[in-house]
Design a protein around this motif. Structure first.
Motif, mmCIF file in Angstrom:
data_model
loop_
_atom_site.group_PDB
_atom_site.id
_atom_site.type_symbol
_atom_site.label_atom_id
_atom_site.label_comp_id
_atom_site.label_asym_id
_atom_site.label_seq_id
_atom_site.Cartn_x
_atom_site.Cartn_y
_atom_site.Cartn_z
ATOM 1 N N UNK A 202 -58.780 -21.404 -71.291
ATOM 2 C CA UNK A 202 -59.325 -20.591 -72.380
ATOM 3 C C UNK A 202 -60.664 -19.976 -71.984
ATOM 4 N N UNK A 203 -60.700 -18.655 -71.996
ATOM 5 C CA UNK A 203 -61.933 -17.914 -71.729
ATOM 6 C C UNK A 203 -62.660 -17.709 -73.055
ATOM 7 N N UNK A 204 -63.986 -17.901 -73.069
ATOM 8 C CA UNK A 204 -64.770 -17.756 -74.294
ATOM 9 C C UNK A 204 -65.766 -16.612 -74.138
ATOM 10 N N UNK A 205 -65.733 -15.691 -75.107
ATOM 11 C CA UNK A 205 -66.715 -14.609 -75.181
ATOM 12 C C UNK A 205 -67.511 -14.762 -76.468
ATOM 13 N N UNK A 206 -68.824 -14.640 -76.374
ATOM 14 C CA UNK A 206 -69.730 -14.800 -77.517
ATOM 15 C C UNK A 206 -70.382 -13.452 -77.781
ATOM 16 N N UNK A 207 -69.957 -12.776 -78.851
ATOM 17 C CA UNK A 207 -70.405 -11.396 -79.072
ATOM 18 C C UNK A 207 -71.673 -11.368 -79.930
ATOM 19 N N UNK A 208 -72.782 -11.032 -79.278
ATOM 20 C CA UNK A 208 -74.076 -10.937 -79.950
ATOM 21 C C UNK A 208 -74.207 -9.541 -80.552
ATOM 22 N N UNK A 209 -73.848 -9.466 -81.833
ATOM 23 C CA UNK A 209 -73.699 -8.188 -82.518
ATOM 24 C C UNK A 209 -75.017 -7.680 -83.079
ATOM 25 N N UNK A 210 -75.224 -6.370 -82.974
ATOM 26 C CA UNK A 210 -76.389 -5.736 -83.568
ATOM 27 C C UNK A 210 -76.071 -5.217 -84.957
ATOM 28 N N UNK A 211 -76.826 -4.225 -85.410
ATOM 29 C CA UNK A 211 -76.606 -3.614 -86.722
ATOM 30 C C UNK A 211 -75.380 -2.705 -86.619
ATOM 31 N N UNK A 212 -74.314 -3.059 -87.333
ATOM 32 C CA UNK A 212 -73.072 -2.286 -87.270
ATOM 33 C C UNK A 212 -73.146 -1.133 -88.257
ATOM 34 N N UNK A 213 -72.982 0.090 -87.745
ATOM 35 C CA UNK A 213 -73.083 1.276 -88.589
ATOM 36 C C UNK A 213 -71.714 1.673 -89.117
ATOM 37 N N UNK B 57 -60.694 -8.546 -75.274
ATOM 38 C CA UNK B 57 -59.397 -9.213 -75.416
ATOM 39 C C UNK B 57 -58.568 -9.073 -74.146
ATOM 40 N N UNK B 58 -58.662 -7.916 -73.498
ATOM 41 C CA UNK B 58 -57.802 -7.618 -72.359
ATOM 42 C C UNK B 58 -58.501 -7.756 -71.001
ATOM 43 N N UNK B 59 -59.823 -7.905 -70.989
ATOM 44 C CA UNK B 59 -60.556 -7.952 -69.726
ATOM 45 C C UNK B 59 -60.920 -9.396 -69.396
ATOM 46 N N UNK B 60 -60.120 -10.034 -68.571
ATOM 47 C CA UNK B 60 -60.321 -11.467 -68.313
ATOM 48 C C UNK B 60 -61.432 -11.747 -67.306
ATOM 49 N N UNK B 61 -62.167 -10.705 -66.911
ATOM 50 C CA UNK B 61 -63.297 -10.903 -66.004
ATOM 51 C C UNK B 61 -64.603 -11.162 -66.767
ATOM 52 N N UNK C 118 -71.586 -2.775 -67.167
ATOM 53 C CA UNK C 118 -71.209 -3.137 -65.799
ATOM 54 C C UNK C 118 -69.695 -3.230 -65.647
ATOM 55 N N UNK C 119 -69.006 -3.601 -66.736
ATOM 56 C CA UNK C 119 -67.546 -3.748 -66.684
ATOM 57 C C UNK C 119 -66.824 -2.426 -66.905
ATOM 58 N N UNK C 120 -67.591 -1.357 -67.167
ATOM 59 C CA UNK C 120 -66.988 -0.037 -67.304
ATOM 60 C C UNK C 120 -66.603 0.354 -68.717
ATOM 61 N N UNK C 121 -67.086 -0.398 -69.709
ATOM 62 C CA UNK C 121 -66.769 -0.024 -71.084
ATOM 63 C C UNK C 121 -67.441 1.297 -71.430
#
Length: 293
Positions: free
Chosen positions: A151-162, A207-211, A274-277
């Motif tokens: 299981x890969x874990x990503x922790x999304x540090x979200x800013x102010x969502x417009x 979701x799709x980028x396992x790197x 860096x991942x190209x998003x």
């Protein structure tokens, strides 16, 4: 994919649900049972979920942080609504023999605490110890316990969502539409923001980028000061922005909660870049122009 989503009635969760409902098989944890569809199953109890059959868990649930004054009771609700559910999810994930391949769990740029003008990437370690950091630090630590070779874990540090239909911007709009808006406090504090469409797109990207794993700054690459944000919002609405909100007045109105408005962080989404998003709305003017305000 078979995805479990928590916080599906919130601003980000509801947008994700709409984006994914014809693409993935979704299970939504909710307080109220609703009629399901071929794509969405509503549940009120995690015990009804077979975590061995899930491909991903998206954990966005939590009491809104800025809806009410921070009494001791409200602070506890803010914390426990995040911590308890995250702990339960991790227990189910780690107990599964074939657990989900990824857990994408919510956090916020409040993790860094109040900061100055320095650009902050995911590697930044000089956190300011305050309530927003304490919430996020434990929230992230609990989620990270699900990290394993399976299981890969990503922790999304979200800013102010417009978004025009919710979040911080919806609360800001009424005074600005009346020509009564302006900077908050000194206006020098940075606002790290992101358009809702980019927020949905980056979660789909993770979701799709396992790197990619660990902390991920979920903000647009060009944060601005509150003064600039106020000016641009007023310009978008064709209104003046001449009435600042002095810090003492804000503290009187909101107490400790005013800190999240008076202080900020200049956050850069280094991992995503860096991942190209590709951000659809990297600039504030673009983002505001795209919203039906």
């Amino acid at each position: 994919m078979r995805i479990l989503l928590t916080g599906g009635t919130g601003l980000i969760g509801s947008a994700l649900l709409k984006h994914w409902q014809n693409e993935h098989q979704l299970t939504l944890l909710t307080r109220t049972v609703r009629p399901g569809s071929s794509a969405v199953q509503y549940i009120t109890d995690l015990a009804k979920v077979d975590f061995n059959q899930l491909d991903a868990v998206i954990n966005l649930a939590g009491e809104p942080i800025a809806d009410k004054r921070w009494t001791d009771a409200q602070k506890d609700r803010i914390c426990q609504s995040r911590w308890q559910l995250t702990e339960q999810l991790v227990q189910h994930i780690t107990a599964a023999s074939t657990p989900p391949a990824v857990l994408i769990s919510g956090s916020a740029i409040g993790f860094y605490g109040r900061q100055g003008e320095q650009e902050i990437s995911e590697e930044y370690q000089a956190f300011f110890p305050e309530f927003s950091h304490d919430i996020c630090a434990r929230w992230e630590n609990l989620a990270w316990q699900a990290n394993s070779p399976q299981t890969r874990v990503c922790l999304i540090r979200t800013g102010v969502v417009l978004a025009a239909n919710g979040g911080a911007l919806k609360k800001m709009l009424p005074p600005f539409k009346l020509g009564l808006g302006g900077k908050i406090g000194s206006g020098d504090q940075y606002m790290s923001w992101i358009h809702l469409d980019d927020m949905v797109a980056l979660i789909d990207f993770l979701l799709h980028n396992d790197q990619i794993s660990g902390a991920v700054n979920a903000t647009a690459p060009k944060p601005v000061t509150n003064a600039i944000f106020s000016t641009e919002l007023a310009k978008r609405l064709k209104r003046p922005a001449l009435l600042p909100m002095p810090a003492p007045v804000l503290k009187l109105l909101f107490g400790e909660m005013s800190d999240i408005l008076l202080y900020g962080q200049r956050v850069i989404p280094k991992k995503l870049l860096d991942a190209g998003f590709q951000f659809r709305y990297p600039n504030l003017q673009q983002a505001l122009a795209a919203l039906a305000l």
